[in-house]
Write a protein that holds these residues in place. Structure first.
Motif, short mmCIF file in Angstrom:
data_model
loop_
_atom_site.label_atom_id
_atom_site.label_comp_id
_atom_site.label_asym_id
_atom_site.label_seq_id
_atom_site.Cartn_x
_atom_site.Cartn_y
_atom_site.Cartn_z
N LEU A 1 -14.87 2.30 -31.97
CA LEU A 1 -15.70 3.50 -32.00
C LEU A 1 -17.19 3.15 -31.92
CD1 LEU A 1 -13.76 5.35 -34.85
CD2 LEU A 1 -13.75 5.97 -32.42
N GLU A 2 -17.55 2.07 -32.56
CA GLU A 2 -18.95 1.67 -32.68
C GLU A 2 -19.43 0.94 -31.42
OE1 GLU A 2 -20.33 2.34 -35.68
OE2 GLU A 2 -22.25 1.27 -35.64
N ALA A 3 -18.57 0.13 -30.85
CA ALA A 3 -18.96 -0.70 -29.70
C ALA A 3 -17.86 -0.66 -28.66
CB ALA A 3 -19.22 -2.14 -30.16
N PRO A 4 -17.77 0.43 -27.91
CA PRO A 4 -16.68 0.57 -26.94
C PRO A 4 -16.65 -0.54 -25.89
CG PRO A 4 -17.82 2.65 -27.27
CD PRO A 4 -18.64 1.60 -27.95
N ASP A 5 -17.81 -1.14 -25.63
CA ASP A 5 -17.81 -2.23 -24.65
C ASP A 5 -17.00 -3.42 -25.15
OD1 ASP A 5 -19.83 -2.36 -26.65
OD2 ASP A 5 -20.83 -3.98 -25.54
N VAL A 6 -17.09 -3.69 -26.47
CA VAL A 6 -16.30 -4.79 -27.04
C VAL A 6 -14.82 -4.45 -26.95
CG1 VAL A 6 -15.79 -6.11 -29.13
CG2 VAL A 6 -18.15 -5.44 -28.62
N ALA A 7 -14.47 -3.18 -27.26
CA ALA A 7 -13.06 -2.79 -27.23
C ALA A 7 -12.50 -2.81 -25.82
CB ALA A 7 -12.90 -1.39 -27.83
N SER A 8 -13.36 -2.62 -24.83
CA SER A 8 -12.84 -2.59 -23.46
C SER A 8 -12.58 -3.99 -22.94
CB SER A 8 -13.80 -1.83 -22.54
OG SER A 8 -14.92 -2.62 -22.25
N SER A 9 -13.39 -4.97 -23.37
CA SER A 9 -13.13 -6.35 -22.97
C SER A 9 -13.98 -7.25 -23.84
CB SER A 9 -13.50 -6.54 -21.50
OG SER A 9 -13.41 -7.91 -21.17
N GLY A 10 -13.43 -7.64 -24.96
CA GLY A 10 -14.24 -8.43 -25.87
C GLY A 10 -13.38 -9.18 -26.86
N PHE A 11 -14.08 -9.76 -27.80
CA PHE A 11 -13.40 -10.60 -28.76
C PHE A 11 -14.01 -10.32 -30.12
CE2 PHE A 11 -12.02 -14.31 -30.93
CZ PHE A 11 -10.79 -14.59 -30.33
N ALA A 12 -13.14 -10.11 -31.11
CA ALA A 12 -13.65 -9.83 -32.45
C ALA A 12 -13.29 -10.96 -33.39
CB ALA A 12 -13.07 -8.52 -32.97
N LEU A 13 -14.26 -11.38 -34.19
CA LEU A 13 -14.04 -12.40 -35.20
C LEU A 13 -14.27 -11.74 -36.56
CD1 LEU A 13 -13.81 -15.28 -36.36
CD2 LEU A 13 -16.21 -15.62 -35.77
N LEU A 14 -13.22 -11.71 -37.38
CA LEU A 14 -13.32 -11.13 -38.71
C LEU A 14 -13.10 -12.24 -39.73
CD1 LEU A 14 -11.94 -8.94 -36.67
CD2 LEU A 14 -11.63 -7.61 -38.74
N PRO A 15 -14.19 -12.92 -40.15
CA PRO A 15 -14.01 -14.03 -41.08
C PRO A 15 -13.60 -13.53 -42.46
CG PRO A 15 -16.34 -13.55 -40.79
CD PRO A 15 -15.59 -12.63 -39.85
N TRP B 1 -9.12 7.22 -22.68
CA TRP B 1 -9.75 6.58 -23.85
C TRP B 1 -10.90 5.68 -23.41
CZ3 TRP B 1 -11.42 5.64 -28.35
CH2 TRP B 1 -11.40 4.39 -28.97
N PHE B 2 -10.66 4.95 -22.35
CA PHE B 2 -11.67 4.04 -21.84
C PHE B 2 -12.89 4.82 -21.35
CE2 PHE B 2 -13.47 0.33 -20.60
CZ PHE B 2 -13.67 0.18 -19.25
N GLU B 3 -12.60 5.92 -20.61
CA GLU B 3 -13.68 6.75 -20.10
C GLU B 3 -14.51 7.30 -21.25
OE1 GLU B 3 -14.10 10.83 -17.41
OE2 GLU B 3 -12.14 9.98 -17.87
#
Lengths: 378, 378
Positions: free
Chosen positions: A207-221, A35-37
């Protein structure tokens, strides 16, 4: 290209068919690696194709708006999936074509809150919504899967692979024989927390930003803001902050109802000051600041718009102070939420977050996950 | 004794007749010195008389309860004053005898909130309340003096001498020709804050415990808790913390309404844990803790009584963390508020505050200030 499609399908199907438990198995590791690849590849492709994507989004929006709501699409051969976002206050359904293109949209205000626990009502609302659409694979997310929803889709516990959520979907059949798969929410035991609906936006974000999903942080206000730490395509930890609900409840039912501007206009200077203040307050000081706000509107020429800006700023500042300063943040939202949050980031001297449209992410995720469930081309 | 009475009257009359501005004049200093000296004397007398006072209070309570509500007291020769506490939600009137003894009591639920801005309604309610009482000097405190009350009694600004409040009373005449003096509230410019009604309890506290008034701190928990620093008979600074209102609004109108015990029962262990937690939280963490509370009731066997205890504990812990740890505290309250607050002090490992009954302080203050206004023996 054919090879790549096959690779993607097999990587997904391992997850979809439930071979991946929520944690700890070799299968998980193997699938996550695949999945990461895949995400890395999509990322590169996404970069090259960005200008085209933006254009096509614009085109879709125009098309969707121009579409007469009552036009019958029962025999539309381009229709591929139905995506449904069924929250507490309203429900939206999209008829989606290839690549998640929006062919048609329906909306109803019978959210879960209005028909809680009434299975027949959920069925009737759904049949009405999709009556003139072809019977293509359909997938829903949100409170429709809560205990008081159409059917309970039990929470999946963190850490959990986002793409694996599809395998936990629960299927219902409507009175008119339509099948609808309903996605589960995500829960966390310590500290206790839940989300239903936002996890689908996170799938879209992956799906849109795999870099965020691999190591990131999401803020959903939002009403119940979600802060989610993502690693290798998994939600590893999250926290809900009911900023929006507090703002509404205090503005409508507390002593502040006499001080706040009703039409939504807010004073930006009062907002900015309050963001800085809210970010440094202790819990009791925030409570006291609420009374202080009322007192200012009694004693000073403190306008209702300033009061609205100040309340919003105090709560948003307090919320954003919880975020790790070092971690880059993806801001997922729609419409009115983005502007004040982005402003608050600037006021606090923090790097601007990358912004993603929440509705677009939901549609993309639902189209993608529905295809996974059916084992069809994505 | 006669000399002492005369001294007291002249010291007060200087204040009552408005010779003392709210700050900065020589007159203030002179009068404060006299007031302070008087308090020191009262303090010594108060110590000697304490056992008797407690006994007489008990007697008054019994008598008040035993008194038939409709007994006519129009010609009662022992009646000296009428005291009225007219708040947002209800109004209470006491017929007071010598030394503030309660001869009769009346109550009505037409608080300021129900008849806001309706001068005629205030007059009618008052005439009904006191219809069968003699026409003795009457003094009211509370929201009846707000802008939306019977008549506005403008705020007096801190620092302000408590006993000087009587000189700022505003007088109205009812439709039946009864005169009623209404006390002002107190305000503070920086940070903005207001109180109306609580200042009268502080006057009662100064009469009851002159040592606290000379250098102490008063905590008046409630819908809008007040924290007041007292020095030399003056309120020098105060802060309002709307703990009670937040508890009510969140419990009735937020997502927590599905989790909280309705009948008021709370789990003491959940309360204790939450007090400790609330005292250390940052503002955003408190907001998040509210959602966490809802999630615990969804995911765990977290009872409605535990949820009620936890919400109460979080808010009270956050509030008490604002108090200076070193300063001895007088806790002024009535009924149900005292127990959880005292418990929270113990949980936080702080010295137990001295406790005063808020209603008794109001009656004592009103009787005293009404006498000052009329220049009569106290």
């Amino acid at each position: 290209m054919a090879a790549r499609v096959r690779f993607r399908r097999s990587a997904y199907s391992a997850v979809v068919k439930g071979k991946v438990a929520s944690s700890g198995t070799l299968g998980l590791l193997v699938s996550l690696a695949a999945w990461f690849e895949r995400m890395a590849r999509t990322h590169d492709r996404g970069r090259r194709q960005r200008p085209r994507r933006v254009l096509s989004q614009r085109f879709e929006r125009t098309r969707s708006r121009a579409m007469p709501q009552n036009r019958r699409r029962q025999n539309d051969p381009t229709a591929r999936r139905i995506g449904v976002d069924w929250g507490t206050t309203h429900v939206r359904a999209w008829l989606l074509g290839a690549g998640g293109r929006v062919l048609d949209v329906r909306r109803d205000d019978r959210g879960m809150g209005r028909i809680a626990g009434d299975e027949a009502a959920f069925g009737a609302v759904y049949d009405t919504l999709v009556a003139d659409w072809p019977d293509v694979p359909a997938l829903a997310c949100g409170m429709v899967g809560a205990r008081q929803g159409w059917i309970e889709a039990p929470y999946v516990e963190v850490p959990t692979a986002l793409i694996g959520l599809a395998s936990r979907a629960v299927t219902v059949t409507s009175p008119k024989g339509r099948r609808l798969a309903i996605l589960p929410g995500i829960c966390q035991r310590e500290p206790a927390d839940v989300m239903r609906g936002e996890e689908t936006k996170l799938v879209g974000l992956a799906l849109e930003a795999p870099d965020v999903a691999s190591s990131g942080f999401a803020l959903l206000p939002g009403t119940h803001s979600k802060h989610a730490a993502l690693e290798e395509g998994c939600v590893v930890h999250f926290r809900s902050v009911p900023t929006g609900e507090l703002f509404d409840v205090l503005g409508q039912h507390s002593l502040l109802r006499f001080s706040l501007e009703r039409d939504g206009a807010y004073d930006a200077i009062a907002f900015d000051d309050a963001v800085l203040e809210g970010a440094t307050l202790r819990a009791g000081e925030l409570t006291a600041a609420l009374f202080n706000l009322r007192a200012r509107s009694l004693l000073e020429a403190f306008s209702p718009a300033a009061a609205r800006g100040r309340l919003s700023g105090l709560l948003i500042g307090a919320e954003l102070a919880l975020l790790d300063r070092e971690r880059p943040i993806a801001l997922v939202g729609s419409g009115g939420m983005i502007e004040p949050i982005s402003r608050a980031f600037r006021v606090l001297g923090r790097p601007a977050p990358r912004v993603f449209d929440g509705d677009a992410l939901v549609r993309r995720a639902l189209a993608h996950l529905a295809a996974l469930l059916e084992g069809a081309d994505i």
